[in-house]
Write a protein that holds these residues in place. Structure first.
Motif, mmCIF file in Angstrom:
data_model
loop_
_atom_site.group_PDB
_atom_site.id
_atom_site.type_symbol
_atom_site.label_atom_id
_atom_site.label_comp_id
_atom_site.label_asym_id
_atom_site.label_seq_id
_atom_site.Cartn_x
_atom_site.Cartn_y
_atom_site.Cartn_z
ATOM 1 N N LEU A 1 102.549 -44.349 14.790
ATOM 2 C CA LEU A 1 103.266 -45.575 15.134
ATOM 3 C C LEU A 1 102.740 -46.190 16.427
ATOM 4 C CD1 LEU A 1 106.919 -44.529 14.221
ATOM 5 C CD2 LEU A 1 105.346 -45.962 12.911
ATOM 6 N N ALA A 2 102.513 -45.334 17.432
ATOM 7 C CA ALA A 2 102.014 -45.850 18.708
ATOM 8 C C ALA A 2 100.606 -46.407 18.538
ATOM 9 C CB ALA A 2 102.042 -44.752 19.771
ATOM 10 N N ALA A 3 99.777 -45.704 17.762
ATOM 11 C CA ALA A 3 98.393 -46.166 17.561
ATOM 12 C C ALA A 3 98.372 -47.505 16.829
ATOM 13 C CB ALA A 3 97.593 -45.125 16.787
ATOM 14 N N GLU A 4 99.259 -47.667 15.859
ATOM 15 C CA GLU A 4 99.304 -48.932 15.109
ATOM 16 C C GLU A 4 99.591 -50.113 16.038
ATOM 17 O OE1 GLU A 4 102.221 -48.294 12.096
ATOM 18 O OE2 GLU A 4 100.770 -47.509 10.642
ATOM 19 N N GLN A 5 100.462 -49.887 17.020
ATOM 20 C CA GLN A 5 100.788 -50.959 17.954
ATOM 21 C C GLN A 5 99.576 -51.316 18.806
ATOM 22 O OE1 GLN A 5 103.562 -52.846 18.161
ATOM 23 N NE2 GLN A 5 104.310 -51.787 16.355
ATOM 24 N N PHE A 6 98.887 -50.305 19.315
ATOM 25 C CA PHE A 6 97.703 -50.579 20.138
ATOM 26 C C PHE A 6 96.626 -51.290 19.329
ATOM 27 C CE2 PHE A 6 99.237 -47.303 23.194
ATOM 28 C CZ PHE A 6 99.118 -48.069 24.350
ATOM 29 N N ALA A 7 96.505 -50.908 18.045
ATOM 30 C CA ALA A 7 95.441 -51.475 17.219
ATOM 31 C C ALA A 7 95.643 -52.963 16.966
ATOM 32 C CB ALA A 7 95.329 -50.716 15.903
ATOM 33 N N LYS A 8 96.858 -53.468 17.239
ATOM 34 C CA LYS A 8 97.107 -54.902 17.052
ATOM 35 C C LYS A 8 96.518 -55.732 18.189
ATOM 36 C CE LYS A 8 101.495 -54.588 14.544
ATOM 37 N NZ LYS A 8 102.952 -54.780 14.713
ATOM 38 N N LEU A 9 96.218 -55.097 19.312
ATOM 39 C CA LEU A 9 95.695 -55.835 20.463
ATOM 40 C C LEU A 9 94.233 -56.213 20.213
ATOM 41 C CD1 LEU A 9 97.240 -53.686 23.343
ATOM 42 C CD2 LEU A 9 98.083 -55.839 22.422
ATOM 43 N N PRO A 10 93.784 -57.324 20.804
ATOM 44 C CA PRO A 10 92.415 -57.775 20.528
ATOM 45 C C PRO A 10 91.382 -56.822 21.117
ATOM 46 C CG PRO A 10 93.398 -59.062 22.295
ATOM 47 C CD PRO A 10 94.481 -58.184 21.758
ATOM 48 N N GLY A 11 90.354 -56.514 20.336
ATOM 49 C CA GLY A 11 89.263 -55.673 20.826
ATOM 50 C C GLY A 11 89.571 -54.194 20.808
ATOM 51 N N ILE A 12 90.750 -53.808 20.304
ATOM 52 C CA ILE A 12 91.118 -52.389 20.245
ATOM 53 C C ILE A 12 91.007 -51.943 18.786
ATOM 54 C CG2 ILE A 12 92.934 -50.675 20.681
ATOM 55 C CD1 ILE A 12 92.121 -51.890 23.262
ATOM 56 N N GLY A 13 90.012 -51.123 18.500
ATOM 57 C CA GLY A 13 89.852 -50.591 17.152
ATOM 58 C C GLY A 13 90.741 -49.379 16.943
ATOM 59 N N MET A 14 90.730 -48.844 15.720
ATOM 60 C CA MET A 14 91.636 -47.732 15.402
ATOM 61 C C MET A 14 91.333 -46.483 16.225
ATOM 62 S SD MET A 14 94.330 -47.712 13.735
ATOM 63 C CE MET A 14 95.537 -46.380 13.802
ATOM 64 N N LYS A 15 90.054 -46.225 16.498
ATOM 65 C CA LYS A 15 89.680 -45.036 17.287
ATOM 66 C C LYS A 15 90.244 -45.137 18.703
ATOM 67 C CE LYS A 15 86.716 -42.526 14.789
ATOM 68 N NZ LYS A 15 86.651 -41.093 14.645
ATOM 69 N N THR A 16 90.029 -46.298 19.323
ATOM 70 C CA THR A 16 90.533 -46.502 20.678
ATOM 71 C C THR A 16 92.053 -46.477 20.680
ATOM 72 O OG1 THR A 16 88.620 -47.904 21.100
ATOM 73 C CG2 THR A 16 90.400 -48.009 22.707
ATOM 74 N N ALA A 17 92.660 -47.085 19.670
ATOM 75 C CA ALA A 17 94.119 -47.128 19.573
ATOM 76 C C ALA A 17 94.680 -45.703 19.521
ATOM 77 C CB ALA A 17 94.550 -47.917 18.342
ATOM 78 N N GLN A 18 94.027 -44.828 18.777
ATOM 79 C CA GLN A 18 94.506 -43.448 18.685
ATOM 80 C C GLN A 18 94.363 -42.734 20.021
ATOM 81 O OE1 GLN A 18 92.392 -41.835 15.339
ATOM 82 N NE2 GLN A 18 93.945 -42.504 13.870
ATOM 83 N N LYS A 19 93.269 -43.021 20.718
ATOM 84 C CA LYS A 19 93.049 -42.389 22.024
ATOM 85 C C LYS A 19 94.133 -42.845 23.007
ATOM 86 C CE LYS A 19 89.871 -43.611 24.903
ATOM 87 N NZ LYS A 19 88.577 -44.074 25.452
#
Lengths: 202, 202
Positions: free
Chosen positions: B11-29
């Protein structure tokens, strides 16, 4: 003339800049984006993070993230659906995801939440080695060290194996070798040497 | 075997992945980092974003971000400390910061919050051109187009200048040329041609 940036933008950027791998330029870009998002979406973003942090726990067995007492994998193992005598030790939750995605492993995990790194002041006490040791009863047949093939990963694997071996439990390490589908031409020297050393009869 | 990742992390990663320039790998980190942060820091992060979004406003004159009715720069101009007859038009708040940091500009700004980009469906109505036009009374001596030297920046600057020129107001564009300290050898062809065209007598 002093630099002019509005306060809400500065405050939001400062928060983003605290996250790992986010520099000040990226932080400002993200802050700018947040200030132009619909307020309801910003609240959703913020609340998801707070809720995630509040509900996340460490599985009392394997230390992986979970939202209940023990994680799904350890629960399966308690029901006899996975082999609890085979423990795969990894650095982080994402490594559990990677091995599960690859499939084929039927044992359980132990998540260290970090690797030993004396340069960064991370010793054995800072990662979850103690919790691993308390799991090692006579029922455990093998501990597979699946930390990354980096200096810290190697050092942590060898430190833990030195702790476990005297207990008479088998300790193994993931194999080094050529990645499947890779070209010899582009393999680095260390990998090639390891692939040669670990060659198998066919 | 299905991929295993704990729900709070997803859930937290999905939110980060919505931001511009943030891919799924970075979002998970980033999500992983948030789940290991002290809960009080996560709340601070989340609340700062919510508060920033709630308190930010657009300056009713120049449309820059501000936390009051009009921004500090427009307030200075109302007190006669800056030249309100000189309006510098930029794409985003960060461009105001850049020009202020460089110093030397004593006029006021207008923030478009975007550039025209027909390919992305952004026409003149989607950016704050209308607000600029309402500022152009007889007191304005010059409008400086300071959008980026990109296709969208050029197109937006030329669109706006075509609107303003019939009103008898001078419109100018930032100069193209070699960056100070740069080497001719590494300058791109278009920049070199422009630098040659815009040469000044010394």
């Amino acid at each position: 003339m002093a630099e002019y940036t509005s306060l809400p933008l500065i405050l939001a950027a400062e928060q983003f800049a605290k996250l790992p791998g986010i520099g000040m330029k990226t932080a400002q870009k993200l802050a700018y984006h947040v200030l132009t998002m619909p307020p309801a979406e910003v609240e959703m973003f913020a609340e998801t993070l707070i809720t995630a942090r509040q509900t996340v726990r460490y599985c009392r067995v394997c230390q992986n993230f979970t939202e209940s007492e023990s994680c799904l994998i350890c629960a399966s193992s308690a029901e006899g659906k996975r082999q609890s005598e085979l423990i795969c030790v990894v650095e982080a939750p994402k490594d559990v995801s990677a091995i599960e995605r690859a499939g084929g492993f039927e044992g359980v995990y132990h998540v260290l939440h970090g690797l030993m790194s004396p340069m960064d002041g991370i010793g054995p006490e800072q990662i979850r080695i103690k919790e691993l040791m308390t799991r090692l009863s006579g029922d455990v047949a093998e501990v597979i060290m699946a930390t990354n093939p980096t200096i810290e990963g190697e050092a942590t694997a060898s430190y833990i194996s030195r702790l476990i071996k005297p207990m008479g439990i088998k300790v193994s390490r993931l194999a080094y070798g050529l990645p499947v589908g890779a070209s010899l031409e582009f393999a680095d020297d260390v990998t090639l040497v390891r692939a040669m050393e670990n060659r198998n009869e066919i």
